[in-house]
Design an enzyme around this catalytic site. Sequence first.
Site, PDB file in Angstrom:
ATOM      1  N   PHE A 105       0.860  -1.191   0.000  1.00 63.88           N
ATOM      2  CA  PHE A 105       0.000   0.000   0.000  1.00 63.88           C
ATOM      3  C   PHE A 105       0.888   1.229   0.000  1.00 63.88           C
ATOM      4  CE2 PHE A 105      -2.342   3.575   1.588  1.00 63.88           C
ATOM      5  CZ  PHE A 105      -3.480   3.511   0.818  1.00 63.88           C
ATOM      6  N   ASP A 138       9.143   3.025   2.217  1.00 68.92           N
ATOM      7  CA  ASP A 138       7.931   3.794   2.531  1.00 68.92           C
ATOM      8  C   ASP A 138       7.662   3.625   4.024  1.00 68.92           C
ATOM      9  OD1 ASP A 138       5.412   4.752   3.009  1.00 68.92           O
ATOM     10  OD2 ASP A 138       4.498   3.896   1.193  1.00 68.92           O
ATOM     11  N   LYS A 197       2.163  11.194   7.183  1.00 62.24           N
ATOM     12  CA  LYS A 197       1.309  10.939   8.354  1.00 62.24           C
ATOM     13  C   LYS A 197       1.740  11.696   9.621  1.00 62.24           C
ATOM     14  CE  LYS A 197      -1.316   7.136   6.754  1.00 62.24           C
ATOM     15  NZ  LYS A 197      -0.988   6.006   5.884  1.00 62.24           N
TER      16      LYS A 197
HETATM   17  C1  LIG Z   1      -1.097   6.157   4.362  1.00 64.28           C
HETATM   18  C2  LIG Z   1      -0.015   5.596   3.542  1.00 64.28           C
HETATM   19  C3  LIG Z   1       0.314   6.134   2.294  1.00 64.28           C
HETATM   20  C4  LIG Z   1      -0.495   7.226   1.634  1.00 64.28           C
HETATM   21  O1  LIG Z   1      -0.532   8.394   2.379  1.00 64.28           O
HETATM   22  P1  LIG Z   1      -1.682   9.489   2.056  1.00 64.28           P
HETATM   23  O2  LIG Z   1      -1.303  10.646   2.936  1.00 64.28           O
HETATM   24  O3  LIG Z   1      -2.985   8.869   2.421  1.00 64.28           O
HETATM   25  O4  LIG Z   1      -1.590   9.792   0.618  1.00 64.28           O
HETATM   26  C5  LIG Z   1       1.382   5.583   1.605  1.00 64.28           C
HETATM   27  N1  LIG Z   1       2.093   4.580   2.123  1.00 64.28           N
HETATM   28  C6  LIG Z   1       1.823   4.033   3.332  1.00 64.28           C
HETATM   29  C7  LIG Z   1       2.656   2.905   3.851  1.00 64.28           C
HETATM   30  C8  LIG Z   1       0.742   4.508   4.068  1.00 64.28           C
HETATM   31  O5  LIG Z   1       0.439   3.944   5.242  1.00 64.28           O
END
Ligand SMILES: *Cc1c(COP(=O)(O)O)cnc(C)c1O
Length: 401
Positions: free
Chosen positions: A141, A226, A256
């Site tokens: 994700f 990520d 985040k």
């Molecule tokens: C939440 C998340 C994203 C996307 O972030 P947004 O601010 O919602 O665009 C990407 N990678 C990971 C691992 C996430 O948890």
Amino acid sequence: MKRTEQIIAQTERVTARNYAPLPVVLTRAEGVFAWDVEGRRYLDCISAYSSLNQGHRHPRILQALISQAGRLTLTSRAVHNDRLGPFLEKLCNAAEMDMALPMNTGAEAVETAIKVARKWGYRVKGVPQDEAEIIVCRNNFHGRTTTIVGFSSEPQYREDFGPFTPGFVTIDYGDAAALERAIGPRTVAFLVEPIQAEAGIIVPPAGYLSAARALCREHRVLLMLDEIQTGLGRTGRLFDYQHEPDAKPDVLILGKALGGGVYPVSAVLASAEVLGLLRPGDHGSTFGGNPLAAAVGEAALEVIIESRLPARAAELGSYLLEKLKTLKSPNVVSIRGRGLLVGIEIAREAGTARHFSEKLLERGVLCKDTHEQVIRLAPPLIVQKDQLDWLVDQLRFALTP
Ligand SMILES: *Cc1c(COP(=O)(O)O)cnc(C)c1O
């Protein structure tokens, strides 16, 4: 009709249904708690998908927001502002990286990392133009833009949204041998989450990131982590990769909790060899790096480091996992996680994780299902031990048949 039902009905009339929220309407929050419009209090174990590591409305972060709002909020990068340099200097020092590129949301930061990796591939590695490949993992994700959902393995994220951007190769997660097999002369990067959180808190085998690091170094491939969800203390270190020896990425993606729960702030960090390739006009964002975001991001980072939130997450996370293992409910298949990022997998016969999230809501716990059968627990890292004891009591009640 109760206020809750009225507000939900009104919201749903005018809101696209791209989410299925729990039937609760929040109106106020502080620290680890949130209150609904009926005056009921909840322990927040969703934390806006792990964006509230510092808790709701942390006084120091709010103060940074308010005082910056009284001076300068938005400039665009057409000019300099006096907040961006100090923020990114702190962030680069904390991450031991040369440079950062500020964006707003996580998906934008991932898109930025993809662009930069391709540019590095063409300019430094010498991959023929338009042939760069980026390796990604099954069940990843990384966000919801069209490029990113194009390399998702989740049918619902993709269906009806194609055609997609080419140039991505998918392998199994947690399998270093698969990575080695997938790397070819056109591979420019390996993009991976240290823990697959959205996929249901999938923790890879020990040594996976170190092995990926070594393979990427050997084959001149950028390791891009990520850490949007796992980073900034959540799993017991400032960055999750620090749990493994020699796993520092070439490109680190944050978001985040970098916004301290008040404002969207994301960033891509890397060496000068990588981020230094960008020239004026190559990439941009009207809001990225604005002074309000920089002031908030700096305070958000300071709170995490100075309040030693990573160490708290490590200690309380182990405590929570140990206590959860005493639950012994036939409805629970497995309990896994690291730090304060925990997944409870519900047996299919027992019902969906959503069903149990709604039961927990009635008991004053906010938590959300991820991937049908997994309840994710990600309380703010300022949570107290006795609050975790109370949480486990609620879980015992909700999960016992
Ligand atoms: C939440 C998340 C994203 C996307 O972030 P947004 O601010 O919602 O665009 C990407 N990678 C990971 C691992 C996430 O948890």
